[in-house]
Design an enzyme around this catalytic site. Sequence first.
Site, mmCIF file in Angstrom:
data_model
loop_
_atom_site.group_PDB
_atom_site.id
_atom_site.type_symbol
_atom_site.label_atom_id
_atom_site.label_comp_id
_atom_site.label_asym_id
_atom_site.label_seq_id
_atom_site.Cartn_x
_atom_site.Cartn_y
_atom_site.Cartn_z
ATOM 1 N N CYS A 135 -10.035 -19.575 -15.963
ATOM 2 C CA CYS A 135 -8.611 -19.896 -16.013
ATOM 3 C C CYS A 135 -8.407 -21.350 -16.429
ATOM 4 O O CYS A 135 -8.632 -22.260 -15.627
ATOM 5 C CB CYS A 135 -7.999 -19.632 -14.628
ATOM 6 S SG CYS A 135 -6.258 -20.050 -14.531
ATOM 7 N N CYS A 138 -5.542 -23.232 -14.700
ATOM 8 C CA CYS A 138 -5.884 -23.620 -13.332
ATOM 9 C C CYS A 138 -6.817 -24.834 -13.308
ATOM 10 O O CYS A 138 -6.661 -25.715 -12.475
ATOM 11 C CB CYS A 138 -6.598 -22.483 -12.601
ATOM 12 S SG CYS A 138 -5.929 -20.860 -12.915
ATOM 13 N N ASP A 139 -7.787 -24.852 -14.185
ATOM 14 C CA ASP A 139 -8.909 -25.785 -14.003
ATOM 15 C C ASP A 139 -9.058 -26.863 -15.070
ATOM 16 O O ASP A 139 -9.914 -27.748 -14.931
ATOM 17 C CB ASP A 139 -10.227 -24.986 -13.932
ATOM 18 C CG ASP A 139 -10.262 -24.070 -12.722
ATOM 19 O OD1 ASP A 139 -9.509 -24.338 -11.769
ATOM 20 O OD2 ASP A 139 -11.021 -23.091 -12.730
HETATM 21 C C1 LIG Z 1 -11.584 -18.640 -10.757
HETATM 22 C C2 LIG Z 1 -10.094 -18.582 -10.725
HETATM 23 C C3 LIG Z 1 -9.380 -19.747 -10.521
HETATM 24 C C4 LIG Z 1 -8.002 -19.706 -10.473
HETATM 25 N N1 LIG Z 1 -7.327 -20.866 -10.249
HETATM 26 C C5 LIG Z 1 -5.974 -20.850 -10.157
HETATM 27 C C6 LIG Z 1 -5.241 -22.042 -9.888
HETATM 28 O O1 LIG Z 1 -5.804 -23.127 -9.784
HETATM 29 N N2 LIG Z 1 -3.897 -21.930 -9.782
HETATM 30 C C7 LIG Z 1 -3.231 -20.741 -9.903
HETATM 31 O O2 LIG Z 1 -2.018 -20.715 -9.741
HETATM 32 N N3 LIG Z 1 -3.906 -19.605 -10.167
HETATM 33 C C8 LIG Z 1 -5.241 -19.618 -10.302
HETATM 34 N N4 LIG Z 1 -5.927 -18.471 -10.586
HETATM 35 C C9 LIG Z 1 -5.171 -17.225 -10.735
HETATM 36 C C10 LIG Z 1 -4.800 -16.684 -9.344
HETATM 37 O O3 LIG Z 1 -5.938 -16.655 -8.539
HETATM 38 C C11 LIG Z 1 -4.177 -15.310 -9.433
HETATM 39 O O4 LIG Z 1 -3.080 -15.339 -10.301
HETATM 40 C C12 LIG Z 1 -3.705 -14.827 -8.050
HETATM 41 O O5 LIG Z 1 -4.785 -14.838 -7.135
HETATM 42 C C13 LIG Z 1 -3.137 -13.437 -8.133
HETATM 43 O O6 LIG Z 1 -2.836 -13.007 -6.851
HETATM 44 P P1 LIG Z 1 -2.693 -11.449 -6.489
HETATM 45 O O7 LIG Z 1 -2.422 -11.393 -5.036
HETATM 46 O O8 LIG Z 1 -1.769 -10.814 -7.419
HETATM 47 O O9 LIG Z 1 -4.106 -10.810 -6.827
HETATM 48 P P2 LIG Z 1 -5.573 -11.150 -6.346
HETATM 49 O O10 LIG Z 1 -5.712 -12.591 -6.037
HETATM 50 O O11 LIG Z 1 -6.450 -10.563 -7.380
HETATM 51 O O12 LIG Z 1 -5.723 -10.348 -4.977
HETATM 52 C C14 LIG Z 1 -5.788 -8.957 -4.969
HETATM 53 C C15 LIG Z 1 -6.487 -8.524 -3.692
HETATM 54 O O13 LIG Z 1 -6.423 -7.097 -3.610
HETATM 55 C C16 LIG Z 1 -7.648 -6.609 -3.084
HETATM 56 N N5 LIG Z 1 -7.799 -5.212 -3.509
HETATM 57 C C17 LIG Z 1 -7.961 -4.747 -4.775
HETATM 58 N N6 LIG Z 1 -8.052 -3.391 -4.769
HETATM 59 C C18 LIG Z 1 -7.945 -3.000 -3.466
HETATM 60 C C19 LIG Z 1 -7.979 -1.728 -2.820
HETATM 61 N N7 LIG Z 1 -8.135 -0.583 -3.499
HETATM 62 N N8 LIG Z 1 -7.839 -1.687 -1.476
HETATM 63 C C20 LIG Z 1 -7.690 -2.847 -0.757
HETATM 64 N N9 LIG Z 1 -7.663 -4.079 -1.336
HETATM 65 C C21 LIG Z 1 -7.779 -4.155 -2.672
HETATM 66 C C22 LIG Z 1 -8.689 -7.532 -3.681
HETATM 67 O O14 LIG Z 1 -9.876 -7.529 -2.897
HETATM 68 C C23 LIG Z 1 -7.969 -8.877 -3.670
HETATM 69 O O15 LIG Z 1 -8.238 -9.602 -2.487
HETATM 70 C C24 LIG Z 1 -7.321 -18.476 -10.654
HETATM 71 C C25 LIG Z 1 -8.036 -17.301 -10.867
HETATM 72 C C26 LIG Z 1 -9.413 -17.357 -10.909
HETATM 73 C C27 LIG Z 1 -10.199 -16.099 -11.145
#
Ligand SMILES: Cc1cc2nc3c(=O)[nH]c(=O)nc-3n(C[C@H](O)[C@H](O)[C@H](O)COP(=O)(O)OP(=O)(O)OC[C@H]3O[C@@H](n4cnc5c(N)ncnc54)[C@H](O)[C@@H]3O)c2cc1C
Length: 407
Positions: A135, A138-139
């Site tokens: 990302c 992000c970084d």
């Molecule tokens: C390495 C990295 C660095 C990042 N840095 C930044 C940053 O600095 N700033 C920023 O704003 N964004 C950053 N992002 C992006 C940010 O992390 C995501 O946009 C955000 O986490 C999305 O949140 P979410 O809750 O939609 O999904 P996710 O964070 O993907 O969470 C989804 C959750 O659902 C769970 N899940 C999935 N399927 C199932 C199932 N069938 N049953 C139960 N649980 C399930 C998963 O285990 C996970 O914990 C980064 C992403 C990455 C990969």
Amino acid sequence: MGTKEVDVLIIGGGPAGLTAGLYASRARLNTVILEKGRHGGQIATTQVIENWPGTLKAGGAELTDQMAEHARRFGCQIIKDEVVEVDFSGYEKVVKTKKQDTYVAKAVIIASGAEPRVLGIKGEREFRGRGVSYCATCDADFYTDASVVVVGNGDAAVEEAIYLTNFAAEVTLIVIHDEGILDATKVIQERAFANPKLKFKWNSVVEEIKGDEAVTGVVIRNIKTGQLEELPTEGVFFFVGTLPNTSFLQGKIEMDARGYIKANDMMETSVEGVYACGDCREKFLRQVVTAAADGAIAAMAAEKYIREEEFFRQEVLQQEKPVLLVFWSPMVEASLPVVADAEKLQEKWGDKIKVTKIDTYRNTKVARRYGIERVPAVLLLRQGQVVAQIRELEGEEMEKALSSLIS
Ligand SMILES: Cc1cc2nc3c(=O)[nH]c(=O)nc-3n(C[C@H](O)[C@H](O)[C@H](O)COP(=O)(O)OP(=O)(O)OC[C@H]3O[C@@H](n4cnc5c(N)ncnc54)[C@H](O)[C@@H]3O)c2cc1C
């Protein structure tokens, strides 16, 4: 193993799910989050987040621990279990888990997120968050004046590489194709080739990521000659696609060709009572702040849906008396006298009939369900079933039309 009834069931405990959990439980709804791993989602795997408004710097895990704690304070339960199957066909949504529990919910919020596609290169996993990133938004800031490598050559990869040149001293794009060929669209290619900070390694793939505490270099292989070369770098950015965690929803809900869930600006999906928020939905910007915002909207939309549905079920579907359903809108003046006339009928025939008004400006769902496209409109229901549409909408005429139907 067992069956549990909840108001709101949230699938996924990342920023979207945790925020939805906070809002739903604060609205006094019995709320459960099912999270298959450790709560926090993708951001919990990153060491520093610098773009969560109001917090200059925080650890990803630390920030999401606080989100989880915040949701729990209002009574939200976070349970470690994976959702493996869903049945959204009825009013009550049924969700089954790997631990063989069944949840029956009035509304479901899908917050299952996405995952960057991982190539499985040696060192990729080990240095994730310590030089390996997925990302740039992000970084990028962590690589000010450094040399970084970008893997990929589609639109996302090339755009992110260009973005990184605003920070890094030098950005090297590792491209599998022959010299001059990129998968990115023409206009992006032109911008890339005109950027003096962007270098290219053609016919190349990353073979290994090297480092100690953090990344120090990559080994790249020329796929034509087989020659290996070590390139010193402080960061490796992979942009080779993202995969939504939605395979368990195949055929149950509308998605785009890549598997992202389609949802409108109230996070409503193609199924009533089912919402999608965060990275798992089709959207422009996938970040913590947008995931959290989506989660808040989904929870508030779910609350509104549950309250309206409960009211509707009690007042209309489970009503013993015939129900006169009056669709009106404060925006349509012609509907106001119909409401007044229906209220008069309620006073006169209170023992025989129940008048329920539906404000279609606020409650579009019920109107849609009954195919009401314009107001005023009046339906007569018996035991939850429509028995007539009343076309005579003026006082005495309406009374006359109804008297034969309800006697
Ligand atoms: C390495 C990295 C660095 C990042 N840095 C930044 C940053 O600095 N700033 C920023 O704003 N964004 C950053 N992002 C992006 C940010 O992390 C995501 O946009 C955000 O986490 C999305 O949140 P979410 O809750 O939609 O999904 P996710 O964070 O993907 O969470 C989804 C959750 O659902 C769970 N899940 C999935 N399927 C199932 C199932 N069938 N049953 C139960 N649980 C399930 C998963 O285990 C996970 O914990 C980064 C992403 C990455 C990969």
